[in-house]
Design an enzyme around this catalytic site. Structure first.
Site, PDB file in Angstrom:
ATOM      1  N   MET A  37      -8.134   5.736   2.779  1.00 54.75           N
ATOM      2  CA  MET A  37      -8.269   6.891   1.893  1.00 54.75           C
ATOM      3  C   MET A  37      -7.003   7.172   1.076  1.00 54.75           C
ATOM      4  O   MET A  37      -6.985   8.097   0.276  1.00 54.75           O
ATOM      5  CB  MET A  37      -8.605   8.138   2.723  1.00 54.75           C
ATOM      6  CG  MET A  37      -9.941   8.074   3.425  1.00 54.75           C
ATOM      7  SD  MET A  37     -11.334   7.943   2.276  1.00 54.75           S
ATOM      8  CE  MET A  37     -11.184   9.488   1.390  1.00 54.75           C
ATOM      9  N   ARG A  38      -5.951   6.370   1.275  1.00 53.09           N
ATOM     10  CA  ARG A  38      -4.715   6.642   0.546  1.00 53.09           C
ATOM     11  C   ARG A  38      -4.930   6.502  -0.956  1.00 53.09           C
ATOM     12  O   ARG A  38      -4.342   7.259  -1.750  1.00 53.09           O
ATOM     13  CB  ARG A  38      -3.602   5.703   1.018  1.00 53.09           C
ATOM     14  CG  ARG A  38      -2.262   6.004   0.348  1.00 53.09           C
ATOM     15  CD  ARG A  38      -1.129   5.171   0.908  1.00 53.09           C
ATOM     16  NE  ARG A  38      -0.736   5.650   2.223  1.00 53.09           N
ATOM     17  CZ  ARG A  38      -0.840   4.945   3.333  1.00 53.09           C
ATOM     18  NH1 ARG A  38      -1.353   3.734   3.288  1.00 53.09           N
ATOM     19  NH2 ARG A  38      -0.455   5.434   4.485  1.00 53.09           N
ATOM     20  N   ALA A  39      -5.772   5.567  -1.380  1.00 52.23           N
ATOM     21  CA  ALA A  39      -6.006   5.374  -2.807  1.00 52.23           C
ATOM     22  C   ALA A  39      -6.618   6.623  -3.444  1.00 52.23           C
ATOM     23  O   ALA A  39      -6.228   7.014  -4.557  1.00 52.23           O
ATOM     24  CB  ALA A  39      -6.920   4.166  -3.025  1.00 52.23           C
ATOM     25  N   ASP A  94       0.809  -1.206   0.000  1.00 60.18           N
ATOM     26  CA  ASP A  94       0.000   0.000   0.000  1.00 60.18           C
ATOM     27  C   ASP A  94       0.848   1.265   0.000  1.00 60.18           C
ATOM     28  O   ASP A  94       0.358   2.345  -0.341  1.00 60.18           O
ATOM     29  CB  ASP A  94      -0.934  -0.010   1.221  1.00 60.18           C
ATOM     30  CG  ASP A  94      -1.944   1.118   1.187  1.00 60.18           C
ATOM     31  OD1 ASP A  94      -2.643   1.247   0.161  1.00 60.18           O
ATOM     32  OD2 ASP A  94      -2.039   1.873   2.170  1.00 60.18           O
ATOM     33  N   ARG A  95       2.134   1.158   0.381  1.00 65.45           N
ATOM     34  CA  ARG A  95       3.002   2.327   0.421  1.00 65.45           C
ATOM     35  C   ARG A  95       3.477   2.752  -0.965  1.00 65.45           C
ATOM     36  O   ARG A  95       3.968   3.861  -1.137  1.00 65.45           O
ATOM     37  CB  ARG A  95       4.218   2.053   1.314  1.00 65.45           C
ATOM     38  CG  ARG A  95       3.878   2.031   2.790  1.00 65.45           C
ATOM     39  CD  ARG A  95       3.453   3.398   3.274  1.00 65.45           C
ATOM     40  NE  ARG A  95       2.976   3.359   4.654  1.00 65.45           N
ATOM     41  CZ  ARG A  95       2.468   4.387   5.294  1.00 65.45           C
ATOM     42  NH1 ARG A  95       2.339   5.541   4.664  1.00 65.45           N
ATOM     43  NH2 ARG A  95       2.066   4.268   6.543  1.00 65.45           N
TER      44      ARG A  95
END
Length: 678
Positions: A274-276, A193-194
């Site tokens: 919410m990173r996406a 995810d990073r």
């Protein structure tokens, strides 16, 4: 310094080049993960990107690359007085898979810290990569403790080194670029995810394109400097375009309608957190700047989704990343209305890589939640399993073989571990002596000191202070006083599955449950960083369906396509497993094996098949192989053959129900090794 291969000379690989260029335009995108088979120019492209990155201004003499416009107030080399900065090229720092923790984050001079009370700090790779590129080749093989450090630095933008009360902090903001071959294992979800973007690469199947790849590579190998000079004009033009896009980026407008499309797309594909959404917004903005526009369009959003979402959508760990492009288009249309840029008159890069945008368009299409299993007929159309030894019926495959059936839904399993204390590769299964973990004692260091045991060191030095003439505040510490901390953590094991695929297991519901159980154990092995192998037996022999590998998803794929039928050569399966383990002990003697036999315990075919299976089991027991038998026997009448096999192996037998972590049959089952005292 060797001349890097020119970025503009790379043939094809549009998605790879676009993903890297977008990060060059906007480092806030968050880096890129390049997934693909070996020999597809992954590393070449990443190293070539460094020559295109704009120069950075740094404080003269600062080892941590502080920006003179806003120096880090906590910089170990600070505080910095106001001074003109000096420009230098952005660095590309490579993190080797086998690097130590000290090499990554830096190291303290423990002797000076104890004797002089000063923070003598030697920066690591994170400091070198600050305001540059941190490149990790084979990132999926990186040790867990290094992954944890990378996650902390990426989340906080800083690196912390704390050891025995001495603390150092410095800024560590970098563009994270990783490459990996999925056949060698997947990444932890937290690290996955990073990465802001992900791209899939593969070798071209076009003959002319492959010829051009070889022609250019041979020309580069013969004369690297001359080859680079021939591409200098193209490199310069691309460098100028990156600089122009960077200058335009702050003026790009991200309208409310486009933001709604981004939010709707992330919600439709059920991404976590919410990173996406944030990464998609930054990527779409970078795409617009790269195309020379000041407004983000629907095409930018679509292309950003193909780059930013495949590795974030919810999926089975054994499914390859990908997006259903039909679903994506439908979501974008429903979240509109947006102007339809069909690309006929627009030179900007579109999802198909057209135009002058550097190519690219994301990941090859793959249906969301695509089933990995072969098409199955209806229950009524499938032939019923024949009794063992029965002659082949018309229309039935030779040997009574049945078509593969889909596995049941996987579940969380109990932890199966190897007893004792190992010294294998870092993982999360069995107890082991490791460089990282809880401190259990101290010893004299062998070679370089890596983990100081402060109390033991002080205790060793204290009796000699008067004789050494101590007069100052610090201790007088000699090399002989230093003590290395011994630590205990967890190791990964070699989990070898021996699966009964004979006719006695061929009932559709039964084999589906068995495959679901093995798939669950494979998922557990994936999470615990094990190597896995798969041996199957049916008919007259046993086969190595998958040699030991770190690619757990490859084992899952072989399991799904496993047919059943025929007799039950249990002894052959155990002997084949013995051969596999014998070879693996020579290759990797520190990795301890765990044998998982999935069977109902029946043995047929040949003279005295049950006695022969017992002797094969005792062979494993004599070599100390930890084992567990997953008893697949069902029905009201149970023969208990699997339990007898477990006793011959010197291991433990568990039923399919007991294998579940939520079963009331017990908590954690440690496998009993051969020779362990009763």
């Amino acid at each position: 310094m060797s001349t890097p291969y020119p970025f503009t000379a790379i043939v094809g690989q549009d998605d790879l080049r676009l993903g890297l260029l977008l990060n060059a335009v906007s480092p806030a995108v968050g880096g890129v993960l390049v997934r693909g088979e070996k020999g597809t120019a992954k590393s070449t492209a990443v190293r070539a990107l460094a020559a295109l990155m704009p120069e950075v201004s740094v404080v003269p003499g600062c080892r941590f690359s502080c920006d003179p416009a806003s120096p880090d107030p906590a910089c170990p080399d600070g505080p910095h007085a106001e001074a003109a900065g000096v420009s230098r090229p952005a660095r590309t720092v490579e993190l080797p898979v086998g690097a130590s923790e000290d090499r990554l984050v830096g190291a303290l001079d423990i002797e000076r810290a104890l004797s002089e009370g000063v923070k003598a700090f030697e920066p690591g790779l994170l400091a070198d990569a600050h305001r540059g590129i941190l490149y990790v080749d084979e990132v999926n093989l990186l040790h867990d403790h290094l992954v944890d450090l990378l996650l902390d630095a990426a989340a906080m933008g800083a690196s912390y080194v704390e050891r025995e009360g001495v603390s150092v902090r410095h800024a560590a903001r970098f563009l994270l670029v990783g490459t990996m071959n999925p056949e060698e294992g997947e990444l932890r979800p937290q690290l996955l995810d990073r990465f802001g973007l992900t791209v899939e690469v593969s070798a071209s199947r076009d003959t002319d394109e492959r010829v051009e790849v070889v022609r250019r590579r041979l020309a580069y190998d013969d004369d690297p400097e001359g080859f680079a000079a021939r591409w200098a004009e193209e490199e310069g033009a691309l460098r100028e375009r990156i600089a122009a896009a960077r200058a335009l980026l702050p003026r790009v407008v991200l309208g409310d309608g486009v933001l709604r499309q981004i939010a709707a797309t992330c919600a439709a594909f059920e991404v976590d957190g919410m990173r996406a959404d944030i990464v998609m917004a930054r990527t779409a903005t970078a795409l617009a700047a790269w195309a020379g526009r000041e407004e983000v369009t629907a095409d930018d959003v679509r292309q950003a989704a193909l780059l930013a979402l495949p590795h974030r959508r919810r999926r089975n760990p054994f499914d390859a990343p990908g997006l259903d492009e039909d679903k994506l288009d439908q979501t974008l249309d429903e979240a509109g209305p947006q102007e339809n840029n069909d690309g006929d008159d627009d030179p900007d890069p579109g999802p198909d890589g057209g135009g002058d945008g550097g190519g690219g368009g994301g990941v090859p299409p793959q249906a969301d939640g695509e089933d990995r299993t072969p098409p199955q007929g209806s229950e009524g159309d499938s032939p019923s399993p024949a009794p063992e030894g029965a002659p082949d019926a018309p229309g039935r495959p030779a040997g009574g073989e049945q078509q593969p059936v889909a596995s049941a839904e996987p579940f969380r399993t109990k932890m199966l571990s190897v007893p004792g204390l190992g010294e294998g590769a870092a993982g999360r299964r069995s107890r082991a002596r490791t460089e990282h973990g809880r401190t259990t004692g101290a010893r004299r260091p062998e070679g370089a000191l890596t983990k100081l045991h402060l109390a033991a060191t002080v205790q060793a030095a204290a009796p000699h202070q008067r004789a050494r003439g101590r007069a100052g505040r610090g201790l007088v510490v000699r090399r002989d006083d230093l003590r290395q901390a011994t630590r205990e953590g967890r190791e990964g094991n070699l989990v070898l599955f021996v699966v009964d695929a004979s006719g006695s297991m061929a009932a559709r519901q039964r084999m589906s449950a068995v495959k679901g159980a093995v798939l669950s154990l494979l998922l557990d092995a994936y999470q615990r960083r094990d190597k896995v192998g798969l041996v199957t037996f049916r008919g007259k022999e046993a086969d190595v369906a998958l040699p030991p590998t770190s690619s757990v998803d490859a084992a899952a794929a072989r399991l799904e396509s496993l047919p059943t039928g025929g007799r039950t050569p249990l002894a052959a399966g155990l002997l084949k497993a013995h051969d596999v383990l014998r070879v693996e002990r020579l290759r990797d003697p520190s990795r301890r094996p765990l044998l998982v036999v999935v069977t109902d315990g029946r043995a047929t075919g040949g003279p005295e098949p049950v006695a022969l299976a017992g002797r094969a089991g005792r062979l494993h027991r004599s070599e100390g192989t930890a084992s567990v038998v997953v008893d697949c026997e069902s029905g009201y009448v149970r023969l208990g053959l699997a339990g007898e096999l477990a006793r011959e192996l010197g291991g433990t037998a568990v039923t399919l129900d007991e294998l579940r972590a939520d079963s009331i049959a017990g908590l954690v089952k440690d496998v009993t090794a051969a020779g362990r005292a009763a």
